[in-house]
Design a protein around this motif. Structure first.
Motif, PDB file in Angstrom:
ATOM      1  N   GLY A 390       0.934  -1.482  -0.128  1.00  0.00           N
ATOM      2  CA  GLY A 390      -0.128   0.125  -0.144  1.00  0.00           C
ATOM      3  C   GLY A 390       0.792   1.286  -0.012  1.00  0.00           C
ATOM      4  O   GLY A 390       0.569   2.369  -0.678  1.00  0.00           O
ATOM      5  N   LEU A 391       1.850   1.187   0.779  1.00  0.00           N
ATOM      6  CA  LEU A 391       2.911   2.223   0.730  1.00  0.00           C
ATOM      7  C   LEU A 391       3.302   2.583  -0.707  1.00  0.00           C
ATOM      8  O   LEU A 391       3.558   3.722  -1.028  1.00  0.00           O
ATOM      9  N   LYS A 392       3.802   1.638  -1.440  1.00  0.00           N
ATOM     10  CA  LYS A 392       4.069   1.642  -2.784  1.00  0.00           C
ATOM     11  C   LYS A 392       3.363   2.389  -3.500  1.00  0.00           C
ATOM     12  O   LYS A 392       3.604   3.311  -4.418  1.00  0.00           O
ATOM     13  N   VAL A 393       1.870   1.984  -3.700  1.00  0.00           N
ATOM     14  CA  VAL A 393       0.838   2.617  -4.184  1.00  0.00           C
ATOM     15  C   VAL A 393       0.788   4.123  -3.928  1.00  0.00           C
ATOM     16  O   VAL A 393       0.794   5.018  -4.810  1.00  0.00           O
ATOM     17  N   ILE A 394       1.042   4.530  -2.832  1.00  0.00           N
ATOM     18  CA  ILE A 394       0.932   5.722  -2.134  1.00  0.00           C
ATOM     19  C   ILE A 394       1.954   6.767  -2.796  1.00  0.00           C
ATOM     20  O   ILE A 394       1.704   7.869  -3.403  1.00  0.00           O
ATOM     21  N   VAL A 395       3.282   6.198  -2.550  1.00  0.00           N
ATOM     22  CA  VAL A 395       4.199   6.994  -3.163  1.00  0.00           C
ATOM     23  C   VAL A 395       4.399   7.221  -4.652  1.00  0.00           C
ATOM     24  O   VAL A 395       5.025   8.092  -5.165  1.00  0.00           O
ATOM     25  N   LYS A 396       3.912   6.111  -5.092  1.00  0.00           N
ATOM     26  CA  LYS A 396       4.064   6.055  -6.815  1.00  0.00           C
ATOM     27  C   LYS A 396       2.697   7.265  -7.284  1.00  0.00           C
ATOM     28  O   LYS A 396       3.025   7.986  -8.277  1.00  0.00           O
ATOM     29  N   ASN A 397       1.624   7.197  -6.579  1.00  0.00           N
ATOM     30  CA  ASN A 397       0.835   8.251  -7.063  1.00  0.00           C
ATOM     31  C   ASN A 397       0.867   9.722  -6.444  1.00  0.00           C
ATOM     32  O   ASN A 397       0.465  10.716  -6.852  1.00  0.00           O
ATOM     33  N   CYS A 398       1.790   9.831  -5.456  1.00  0.00           N
ATOM     34  CA  CYS A 398       2.145  11.067  -5.006  1.00  0.00           C
ATOM     35  C   CYS A 398       3.667  11.317  -5.179  1.00  0.00           C
ATOM     36  O   CYS A 398       4.233  11.408  -4.154  1.00  0.00           O
ATOM     37  N   PRO A 399       4.090  11.512  -6.368  1.00  0.00           N
ATOM     38  CA  PRO A 399       5.643  11.778  -6.456  1.00  0.00           C
ATOM     39  C   PRO A 399       6.209  13.004  -5.733  1.00  0.00           C
ATOM     40  O   PRO A 399       7.510  13.397  -5.727  1.00  0.00           O
ATOM     41  N   GLN A 400       5.136  14.078  -5.720  1.00  0.00           N
ATOM     42  CA  GLN A 400       5.788  15.407  -5.033  1.00  0.00           C
ATOM     43  C   GLN A 400       5.443  15.491  -3.618  1.00  0.00           C
ATOM     44  O   GLN A 400       5.656  16.778  -3.071  1.00  0.00           O
ATOM     45  N   LEU A 401       5.660  14.475  -3.043  1.00  0.00           N
ATOM     46  CA  LEU A 401       5.647  14.230  -1.507  1.00  0.00           C
ATOM     47  C   LEU A 401       7.011  15.104  -0.812  1.00  0.00           C
ATOM     48  O   LEU A 401       7.897  14.673  -1.234  1.00  0.00           O
ATOM     49  N   LEU A 402       6.616  16.282   0.124  1.00  0.00           N
ATOM     50  CA  LEU A 402       7.848  16.581   0.694  1.00  0.00           C
ATOM     51  C   LEU A 402       7.831  16.069   2.135  1.00  0.00           C
ATOM     52  O   LEU A 402       8.914  16.150   2.775  1.00  0.00           O
ATOM     53  N   HIS A 403       6.764  15.901   2.771  1.00  0.00           N
ATOM     54  CA  HIS A 403       6.742  15.519   4.076  1.00  0.00           C
ATOM     55  C   HIS A 403       5.585  14.161   4.288  1.00  0.00           C
ATOM     56  O   HIS A 403       4.696  14.368   3.753  1.00  0.00           O
ATOM     57  N   LEU A 404       6.354  13.238   4.898  1.00  0.00           N
ATOM     58  CA  LEU A 404       5.866  11.941   5.010  1.00  0.00           C
ATOM     59  C   LEU A 404       6.254  11.487   6.376  1.00  0.00           C
ATOM     60  O   LEU A 404       7.270  11.111   6.985  1.00  0.00           O
ATOM     61  N   TYR A 405       5.212  11.154   7.144  1.00  0.00           N
ATOM     62  CA  TYR A 405       5.157  10.792   8.587  1.00  0.00           C
ATOM     63  C   TYR A 405       4.263   9.466   8.661  1.00  0.00           C
ATOM     64  O   TYR A 405       3.227   9.318   8.325  1.00  0.00           O
ATOM     65  N   LEU A 406       5.040   8.376   9.089  1.00  0.00           N
ATOM     66  CA  LEU A 406       4.621   6.953   9.199  1.00  0.00           C
ATOM     67  C   LEU A 406       4.898   6.410  10.652  1.00  0.00           C
ATOM     68  O   LEU A 406       5.390   5.420  10.709  1.00  0.00           O
ATOM     69  N   ARG A 407       4.665   7.376  11.504  1.00  0.00           N
ATOM     70  CA  ARG A 407       4.792   6.951  13.046  1.00  0.00           C
ATOM     71  C   ARG A 407       3.856   5.742  13.446  1.00  0.00           C
ATOM     72  O   ARG A 407       2.750   5.756  13.210  1.00  0.00           O
ATOM     73  N   ARG A 408       4.591   4.684  13.983  1.00  0.00           N
ATOM     74  CA  ARG A 408       3.816   3.621  14.466  1.00  0.00           C
ATOM     75  C   ARG A 408       3.052   2.813  13.364  1.00  0.00           C
ATOM     76  O   ARG A 408       2.198   2.268  13.786  1.00  0.00           O
TER      77      ARG A 408
END
Length: 591
Positions: A390-408
């Protein structure tokens, strides 16, 4: 009553009483201005005396008053000869006298001329107009004084002119109170404002009291809208119920660039439906809404998110922290219609596992030519159902991400970190705190971000050691924030590389790490711009290490030395050289 009854039965008074009653009763049949008025008098009164204004006896009935200035005295024409009516039965005379006595006692009356003329009933009809004789002697009237009844029509039964009872003519001005000059220190009362508006005229015509003006009525619409802009959404909705003007101003589009609803008691779906319906009634859509905050709205569902996506196409910022009923379907409906969305916070939405752009909800990514999202900020803290795929789909659909927080997000591994570094090359801030499955291999992948990375938190990732931190420090030399709290395998070796490679470091958290005073010395010498430092539970740090920091980092603002081997000497040294520093400690002897 007993006295009156005795008078009625007196044989000497029966003749005069009968004549008096019969004459008065006959008056009501000849004059339209009189009602049936039986007097209490026991003696007949001659009409000649009444017309002249005189009274022959104190027991006889008479109405006398000095003529007012508005009625000139004239001699009336002589009355026609009078013939008394035939006598009535004695029983009828007794009943008439009793009725006259009763009505004379109950009817209200008006005193005229200081009691010398008797009492006259008021202008309103109460049944019988009574003329009650006062038991006081009537003074002898001067015949030279003009009669008050001189203007009465010459007839055997003259009508009573009630205008003679007035103390002054109707046309005379009313007496006015003298104007009192204002005393020193007092202000002259302002004249009452004239009624100018239609509402004021209508309220006055209907006898209503005008509403007391509010201070807000003196403000322009622009100022009221400016004041309302500082209120939260629910307060603005309550202000819309005050009056019609506030209702119009409360729904001004400038107040609804941000919609904020943060409460479990709010039915978020209904609230969003109602607000967007009112905002879209004129323009057809909520094009001015750019920010929606629905934190802790546990009753928010996918239906509410779909409604936001349809009616707020220009949405840029969305926060739905703690909305546990939101799923991937609601996120899909939102992101596919709000193409300008750049900030998404889904903290605590544990049912969200992916942000996809396919209607079927497949986790496989679409081809590269498909539409992409413009998200730059994504916070998926506590989305513990998120996995690497699921994280792969997210980062591939959002290539312009600057802030990513995946705590816990405990299911994320080094493979997910590799996808992050492969598709989002512009990442500036990354947090994988408490992702216990990430190791030094993940740090090697993140190091590929190079100098773009400014913020990194790997707190409580206990599988990360000096090797991973060295790789990060070597390639990400513009790092500003580093948090390795709980990474017990981190020691002075990695701190030396961090100190030499990252001189722009502003905040460092090395709590529960294997760092000594030597590592503190290296950090203080190469990172003089340090603002925040936490060495909580570092058993090997003493006063010497804290003194190094105090000597070189004079701009330190926050220092955490809880559960450390620091004494009062180290504490005083920091307070002496870092005057603006806030020290967190657990030693009760510090002051």
């Amino acid at each position: 009553m007993g006295q009156n009854y005795g008078r009625l039965n007196d044989p000497e008074r029966k003749t005069n009483s009968s004549f008096s009653h019969d004459s008065d009763i006959s008056l009501s049949t000849h004059s339209a201005d009189f009602s049936l008025t039986p007097p209490r008098s026991r003696k007949a009164v001659s009409f000649q005396d009444v017309s002249e204004g005189g009274c022959e006896d104190g027991d006889s009935e008479g109405v006398c008053e000095a003529p007012p200035a508005c009625h000139p005295a004239t001699d009336p024409p002589p009355p026609p000869p009078f013939s008394p009516p035939p006598p009535r039965p004695q029983a009828m005379e007794g009943r008439a006298a009793a009725a006259a006595t009763k009505l004379g006692r109950m009817s209200p009356s008006v005193y005229v001329g200081g009691g010398t003329l008797g009492r006259v009933s008021p202008g309103h009809d109460l049944g019988y107009h009574t003329l009650v004789t006062r038991q006081t002697p009537t003074p002898t009237r001067d015949r030279t004084t003009p009669s008050p009844w001189s203007d009465v029509r010459a007839s055997p039964f003259p009508a009573l002119d009630l205008s003679a009872l007035s103390s002054c003519p109707r046309s005379s001005p009313r007496p006015q109170l003298p104007q009192v000059p204002p005393q020193q220190g007092q202000t002259t009362p302002q004249p009452q404002p004239q009624l100018e508006t239609t509402d004021q005229l209508l309220a006055t015509y209907k006898g209503k009291r005008l509403a007391r003006s509010s201070p807000f009525d003196k403000l322009s619409d622009e100022l009221v809208v400016r004041i309302l802009s500082f209120l939260p959404t629910n307060a603005v909705c309550q202000c819309a119920r005050v009056c019609r003007r506030w209702y119009v101003l409360a729904w001004d589009p400038r107040l609804w660039a941000t919609i904020t609803l943060t409460s479990d008691a709010i039915h978020a779906d209904r609230a969003i439906k109602q607000i967007t319906r009112l905002l879209a009634r004129d323009s057809g859509g909520c094009v001015h809404v750019e920010k929606v905050i629905l934190n802790s709205c546990s009753r928010l569902t996918d239906r509410g998110l779909s409604l936001i996506g349809r009616r707020c196409p220009e949405l840029r910022h969305l926060e739905i922290k703690g909305c546990v009923n939101v799923t991937n379907i609601g996120i899909f409906e939102l992101v596919t219609q709000c193409v300008n969305l750049d900030h998404l916070d889904v903290t605590g939405c544990h049912q969200i596992t992916c942000i996809h752009l396919t209607q079927q909800g497949n986790v496989e990514p679409e081809p590269m030519h498909s539409r992409q999202l413009y998200l730059q900020y994504l916070d998926m803290t506590d989305c513990y159902a998120l996995e690497d795929q699921g994280l792969k789909v997210i980062v591939k659909n959002c290539p312009q991400l600057l802030h990513l927080y995946l705590r816990r997000c405990i299911n994320i591994t080094d493979a997910g970190v590799k996808h992050m570094a492969s598709y989002c090359l512009m990442l500036r801030e990354v947090s994988v705190s408490d992702c216990v499955q990430i190791t030094d291999f993940g740090m090697y992948e993140l190091a590929k971000l190079g100098p773009n990375l400014r913020y990194l938190s790997v707190a409580k990732c206990d599988q990360i050691s000096d090797a991973g931190i060295k790789q990060i420090a070597r390639h990400c030399y513009k790092l500003r924030y580093l948090n390795v709290r709980g990474c017990e395998a981190v020691s002075d070796d990695s701190m030396e590389m961090v100190a030499r490679s990252c001189p722009r470091l502003r905040a460092l958290d090395i709590g529960k790490c294997d760092v000594t005073d030597n590592g503190m010395k290296l950090i203080s010498e190469h990172c003089p711009n340090l603002k925040k430092l936490s060495v909580k539970s570092c058993d090997m740090i003493t006063d010497r290490g804290v003194q190094y920091i105090a000597y070189y980092c004079r701009g330190l603002q926050q220092l955490n030395i809880q559960d450390c081997q620091v004494t009062i000497d180290g504490y005083r040294t920091v307070k002496k050289h870092c005057r603006r520093c806030i020290i967190e400690h657990t030693n009760p002897g510090f002051f």
